[in-house]
Design a protein around this motif. Structure first.
Motif, mmCIF file in Angstrom:
data_model
loop_
_atom_site.group_PDB
_atom_site.id
_atom_site.type_symbol
_atom_site.label_atom_id
_atom_site.label_comp_id
_atom_site.label_asym_id
_atom_site.label_seq_id
_atom_site.Cartn_x
_atom_site.Cartn_y
_atom_site.Cartn_z
ATOM 1 N N TRP A 1 0.758 -1.255 -0.037
ATOM 2 C CA TRP A 1 0.156 0.046 -0.094
ATOM 3 C C TRP A 1 0.826 1.449 0.055
ATOM 4 C CZ3 TRP A 1 -4.547 0.086 -2.022
ATOM 5 C CH2 TRP A 1 -5.416 1.048 -1.891
ATOM 6 N N PRO A 2 1.970 1.195 0.765
ATOM 7 C CA PRO A 2 2.721 2.522 0.929
ATOM 8 C C PRO A 2 3.154 2.949 -0.655
ATOM 9 C CG PRO A 2 3.541 1.255 2.669
ATOM 10 C CD PRO A 2 2.360 0.337 1.896
ATOM 11 N N ALA A 3 3.460 1.886 -1.434
ATOM 12 C CA ALA A 3 3.670 2.329 -2.788
ATOM 13 C C ALA A 3 2.600 2.845 -3.659
ATOM 14 C CB ALA A 3 4.562 0.924 -3.273
ATOM 15 N N PHE A 4 1.661 2.165 -3.702
ATOM 16 C CA PHE A 4 0.417 2.529 -4.245
ATOM 17 C C PHE A 4 0.014 3.888 -4.047
ATOM 18 C CE2 PHE A 4 -1.011 -2.285 -4.569
ATOM 19 C CZ PHE A 4 -0.061 -2.572 -5.655
ATOM 20 N N ALA A 5 0.048 3.965 -2.489
ATOM 21 C CA ALA A 5 -0.551 5.381 -2.096
ATOM 22 C C ALA A 5 0.525 6.431 -2.457
ATOM 23 C CB ALA A 5 -0.756 5.386 -0.731
ATOM 24 N N ASP A 6 1.787 6.291 -2.358
ATOM 25 C CA ASP A 6 2.814 7.223 -2.885
ATOM 26 C C ASP A 6 2.836 7.200 -4.358
ATOM 27 O OD1 ASP A 6 4.957 8.694 -2.066
ATOM 28 O OD2 ASP A 6 6.372 7.227 -2.861
ATOM 29 N N GLN A 7 2.897 6.566 -5.251
ATOM 30 C CA GLN A 7 3.021 6.653 -6.681
ATOM 31 C C GLN A 7 1.732 6.781 -7.306
ATOM 32 O OE1 GLN A 7 6.276 6.523 -7.793
ATOM 33 N NE2 GLN A 7 6.851 6.299 -5.558
ATOM 34 N N GLY A 8 0.775 6.542 -6.610
ATOM 35 C CA GLY A 8 -0.658 6.573 -7.235
ATOM 36 C C GLY A 8 -0.758 5.704 -8.729
ATOM 37 N N THR B 1 14.234 -1.626 1.015
ATOM 38 C CA THR B 1 13.529 -1.268 2.383
ATOM 39 C C THR B 1 12.390 -0.297 1.934
ATOM 40 O OG1 THR B 1 15.300 0.268 2.420
ATOM 41 C CG2 THR B 1 15.723 -1.582 3.811
ATOM 42 N N GLY B 2 11.563 -0.135 2.857
ATOM 43 C CA GLY B 2 10.620 1.001 2.990
ATOM 44 C C GLY B 2 9.703 0.830 1.536
ATOM 45 N N THR B 3 9.686 2.242 1.178
ATOM 46 C CA THR B 3 8.880 2.307 0.025
ATOM 47 C C THR B 3 9.121 1.309 -1.264
ATOM 48 O OG1 THR B 3 8.348 4.683 0.431
ATOM 49 C CG2 THR B 3 7.708 3.996 -1.567
ATOM 50 N N TYR B 4 10.522 1.285 -1.451
ATOM 51 C CA TYR B 4 11.178 0.402 -2.565
ATOM 52 C C TYR B 4 10.726 -1.088 -2.322
ATOM 53 C CZ TYR B 4 15.097 -1.477 -5.070
ATOM 54 O OH TYR B 4 16.233 -2.334 -5.782
ATOM 55 N N GLN B 5 10.630 -1.430 -1.054
ATOM 56 C CA GLN B 5 10.196 -2.966 -0.918
ATOM 57 C C GLN B 5 8.895 -3.155 -0.898
ATOM 58 O OE1 GLN B 5 10.528 -5.193 2.904
ATOM 59 N NE2 GLN B 5 11.855 -6.006 1.882
ATOM 60 N N ALA B 6 8.100 -1.970 -0.601
ATOM 61 C CA ALA B 6 6.536 -1.817 -0.900
ATOM 62 C C ALA B 6 6.180 -2.017 -2.583
ATOM 63 C CB ALA B 6 5.955 -0.714 -0.211
ATOM 64 N N ALA B 7 6.974 -1.118 -3.294
ATOM 65 C CA ALA B 7 6.776 -1.482 -4.578
ATOM 66 C C ALA B 7 7.108 -2.553 -5.223
ATOM 67 C CB ALA B 7 7.941 -0.463 -5.382
ATOM 68 N N LEU B 8 8.036 -3.363 -4.879
ATOM 69 C CA LEU B 8 8.384 -4.466 -5.168
ATOM 70 C C LEU B 8 7.286 -5.812 -4.843
ATOM 71 C CD1 LEU B 8 12.221 -4.947 -4.207
ATOM 72 C CD2 LEU B 8 11.126 -4.766 -6.693
ATOM 73 N N ILE B 9 6.802 -5.443 -3.566
ATOM 74 C CA ILE B 9 5.437 -6.394 -3.171
ATOM 75 C C ILE B 9 4.320 -5.873 -4.071
ATOM 76 C CG2 ILE B 9 3.922 -6.738 -1.266
ATOM 77 C CD1 ILE B 9 6.319 -6.560 0.628
ATOM 78 N N GLY B 10 4.251 -4.830 -4.471
ATOM 79 C CA GLY B 10 3.070 -4.339 -5.403
ATOM 80 C C GLY B 10 3.157 -4.930 -6.632
ATOM 81 N N MET B 11 4.515 -5.257 -7.294
ATOM 82 C CA MET B 11 4.631 -6.034 -8.531
ATOM 83 C C MET B 11 4.081 -7.449 -8.278
ATOM 84 S SD MET B 11 8.094 -4.167 -9.309
ATOM 85 C CE MET B 11 8.623 -5.316 -10.668
ATOM 86 N N GLY B 12 4.486 -8.023 -7.057
ATOM 87 C CA GLY B 12 3.815 -9.111 -6.751
ATOM 88 C C GLY B 12 2.426 -9.335 -6.821
ATOM 89 N N VAL B 13 1.677 -8.095 -6.122
ATOM 90 C CA VAL B 13 0.306 -8.124 -6.307
ATOM 91 C C VAL B 13 -0.309 -8.049 -7.441
ATOM 92 C CG1 VAL B 13 -1.825 -6.748 -5.608
ATOM 93 C CG2 VAL B 13 0.391 -6.776 -4.156
ATOM 94 N N LEU B 14 0.374 -7.341 -8.450
ATOM 95 C CA LEU B 14 0.045 -7.327 -9.632
ATOM 96 C C LEU B 14 0.156 -8.505 -10.440
ATOM 97 C CD1 LEU B 14 -0.513 -5.501 -12.314
ATOM 98 C CD2 LEU B 14 1.498 -4.824 -12.604
ATOM 99 N N LEU B 15 1.060 -9.359 -10.458
ATOM 100 C CA LEU B 15 1.596 -10.712 -10.560
ATOM 101 C C LEU B 15 0.317 -11.456 -10.299
ATOM 102 C CD1 LEU B 15 5.017 -11.671 -10.432
ATOM 103 C CD2 LEU B 15 3.729 -11.597 -12.556
ATOM 104 N N PHE B 16 0.024 -11.458 -9.061
ATOM 105 C CA PHE B 16 -0.963 -12.342 -8.517
ATOM 106 C C PHE B 16 -2.351 -12.058 -9.151
ATOM 107 C CE2 PHE B 16 -4.140 -13.065 -4.890
ATOM 108 C CZ PHE B 16 -3.809 -14.413 -4.909
ATOM 109 N N ALA B 17 -2.515 -10.794 -9.230
ATOM 110 C CA ALA B 17 -3.859 -10.599 -9.956
ATOM 111 C C ALA B 17 -4.096 -11.098 -11.240
ATOM 112 C CB ALA B 17 -4.320 -8.934 -9.764
#
Lengths: 298, 327
Positions: free
Chosen positions: B54-61, B286-302
């Motif tokens: 979420w931090p990455a989604f919220a930060d980058q929109g 770490t931080g938002t960087y890691q959140a962004a990578l997890i976000g890519m995982g969410v995208l893959l999962f979806a």
């Protein structure tokens, strides 16, 4: 029924149209053979390379020695990775096999055609398609962030990957057990649970065991779910619940990216070891299912 | 109809053995838990990964998906170049693997004598048993160096040809490229596409095939007239499942794609893909960087979830149709 399209005119003397038809036929059939050969070539190449390059470093000491601390150094072995792979895959199987078999029993013996069972069956199929790296991220966010990395975290990720496969195989195998076996047990006064455990499961056991072994073999080769859940170590860590661990697959991944010959050789050796483990499990599984199907036909 | 009789059979009369009933209930509950776990895990994956991303989604929109600027130092995380890479290599893989898999499936069902069939299927299954990291190892140390020369001569040969001249070129040409990744993926998804299509080919009624042959059709005409029309949905499902596999495949791709995020039509260039970036960069994040990578995982999962749901849906519909037709 779909229409079968066949040219209307077909004579005994070979007209040019007929010759064209037979040429097309032979071309198509030849292409099928080519497709098979094209598929076998990479298989042979990969196995060939792994065996030839792996044998150059393979020895008892390679299987038992520690991994060199300086990754570019030659020599050393894969002992910690062998232990890690066996330990982590074993722990994953201990978790996933009982739960998966129970899930399969639920789907076939209790759920059947109910909506709830249909949903679970569908989701189990869908779950087999979840990328293994996503399982790694899942365990990272739920377990590693709270309790830190450990072999057990890796085992959890592998167990999540194995679970749907085992559920599906168990259900398929239970489907093959004839209904009259269950009815005989009930007629003798057997209860549901007792009948399933003492009559149905033993009858389906060879098929289930073979499916489970294939799932274990697949899990043993997984890399992506282990990368951030177990990290890596250079010495044997037999403590499943504490500290970083390592596995053959992870070592192959790390060493394959090195430009130095030492780590590349260790990668090939680790690949041979891993393939060896996978093949042993696969062959046992095949043997069990072959014996089982022969008995079935007799 | 098997299930129905079975379900009505075991209700005991009177219930003389209460302890047995408790065992029954407990066992049933245990079994149901095993099944329900699937639902729990899938839901948990969705919730925990999304929450951590979420931090990455919220930060980058929306730019998280639409921007191709990936700058860790500046904290800009646009994933478009990675999505592009994933799409390109998956399409290359499908273009190669689907015709080959159809050929192999036909080879197994129509050409190989029944006695040898088991052996042929075993060989294909063996390909599925090789761990993806071993494909990657072979790809990075053997295939990629060997292909560099081939790529150069191919690029020279088609130089100046519109479209092909661009697609089959590199700037610079690299052994670790979109095309190599697609090629490795093609090898890896062939077993699954083959096994799904093979199973549908096997369900074509004997009578239709014999009928076509009796009308004087050659074997290929019989396949086109009787086997393909019957198997259309099975082929679609096989292609979709292969696509899902290709998108999610990580380790082999991470090793051979070259890790250079760019959107280009030149297939012999190095690229990067969603899964590969997660595998290669997660350790140092770490931080938002890691959140962004997890976000890519969410995208893959979806993505894989949607694709495999459609694929399974197609299979189930086909099974019902075949089931009702033969009944």
């Amino acid at each position: 029924m779909s229409a079968v399209t066949v040219p209307a005119r077909s004579s005994l003397t070979r007209s040019s149209a007929s010759r064209r038809r037979h040429a097309a036929n032979h071309l198509a059939l030849a292409l099928m053979v080519v497709a098979f050969i094209v598929t076998v070539i990479p298989l042979a190449l990969i196995l060939g390379y792994v065996v030839v390059r792996g044998m150059r470093v393979m020895s008892w000491s390679f299987l038992t020695s520690d991994i060199p601390i300086v990754s570019r150094a030659p020599g050393g072995g894969m002992g910690p990775a062998v232990v890690g792979t066996l330990l982590i895959t074993g722990a994953a199987a201990l978790m996933a096999v009982p739960l998966g078999v129970l899930g399969g029993i639920y789907l076939h013996e209790y759920g059947g055609p109910t909506t709830r069972a249909r949903v679970i069956r569908f989701l189990a199929e869908v779950m087999t398609g979840v990328p293994s790296i996503v399982m790694g991220l899942f365990i990272y966010t739920t377990w590693v962030l709270a309790f830190g990395v450990s072999g057990f975290a890796g085992a959890l990720a592998l167990a999540c990957l194995m679970l749907p496969v085992i559920i599906r195989t168990t259900e398929e195998m239970l489907r093959l057990v004839p209904l009259d076996q269950r009815q005989s047990a009930y007629a003798l006064g057997g209860r549901r649970a007792g009948t399933i455990v003492r009559v149905v499961l033993p009858a389906a056991a060879p098929g289930i065991i073979s499916g489970v072994l294939l799932a274990i073999a697949r899990a043993a080769g997984e890399t992506a779910p282990l990368l951030f859940t177990i990290l890596t170590v250079n010495t044997v860590n037999t403590d499943l619940f504490n500290g970083a661990n390592t596995a053959l697959s992870v070592q192959i991944f790390r060493n394959a990216q090195q430009v130095f010959p030492g780590p590349q050789e260790r990668a090939w050796g680790a690949a041979l070891t891993l393939i060896g483990i996978v093949v042993v499990f696969t062959v046992i599984a095949r043997a069990i299912s072959a014996v089982f199907s022969r008995k079935h036909h007799a | 109809m098997l299930e129905l009789t079975e379900r009505t059979a075991p209700e005991p009369l009177g219930g003389h053995r209460p302890p047995g009933r408790i065992v029954d209930r407990t066992f049933r509950a245990l079994a149901a838990t095993g099944g329900a776990l699937v639902l729990v895990i899938l839901a948990a994956i969705l919730v925990t990964t999304t929450r951590n991303a979420w931090p990455a989604f919220a930060d980058q929109g929306l730019t998280f998906f639409t921007s191709s600027t990936w700058d860790v130092v500046q904290g800009t995380f646009g994933t478009l170049a990675f999505s592009y890479g994933t799409l390109v290599i998956s399409v290359i893989a499908l273009l190669i693997a689907v015709p080959v898999s159809l050929g192999v499936a036909l080879f197994v069902t129509e050409l190989v004598p029944v006695r040898a069939r088991r052996a042929v299927v075993f060989v294909i299954d063996l390909l599925a048993a090789i761990p993806s990291v071993v494909f990657g190892l072979w790809g990075i140390l053997v295939l990629a160096p060997a292909l560099t020369g081939t790529y150069t001569s191919v690029a020279d040969a088609v130089d100046g040809v519109p479209l092909l001249g661009t697609l089959l070129s590199g700037d610079p040409i690299s052994g670790r490229s979109f095309f190599t990744a697609g090629l490795i993926l093609a090898i890896m998804i062939t077993p699954i596409v083959t096994s799904v299509t093979r199973e549908t080919f096997a369900t074509v009624p004997r009578a239709q095939k014999d009928g076509a042959l009796a009308l004087g059709a050659t074997r290929w005409e019989m396949i086109r007239g009787a086997v393909f029309p019957h198997s259309r949905s099975g082929i679609v499902a096989g292609v979709l499942l292969g696509f899902g596999r290709a998108i999610g495949e990580t380790i082999a791709v991470a090793l051979v794609i070259g890790s250079s995020p760019q959107i280009t039509a030149r297939l012999f260039n190095s690229g990067d893909a969603l899964s590969a970036v997660i595998a290669n960069q997660f350790g140092e994040s770490t931080g938002t960087y890691q959140a962004a990578l997890i976000g890519m995982g969410v995208l893959l999962f979806a993505l894989t979830l949607v694709i495999s749901m459609i694929a399974r849906g197609v299979i189930h519909r086909a099974e019902r149709r075949i089931g009702s037709a033969s009944a």
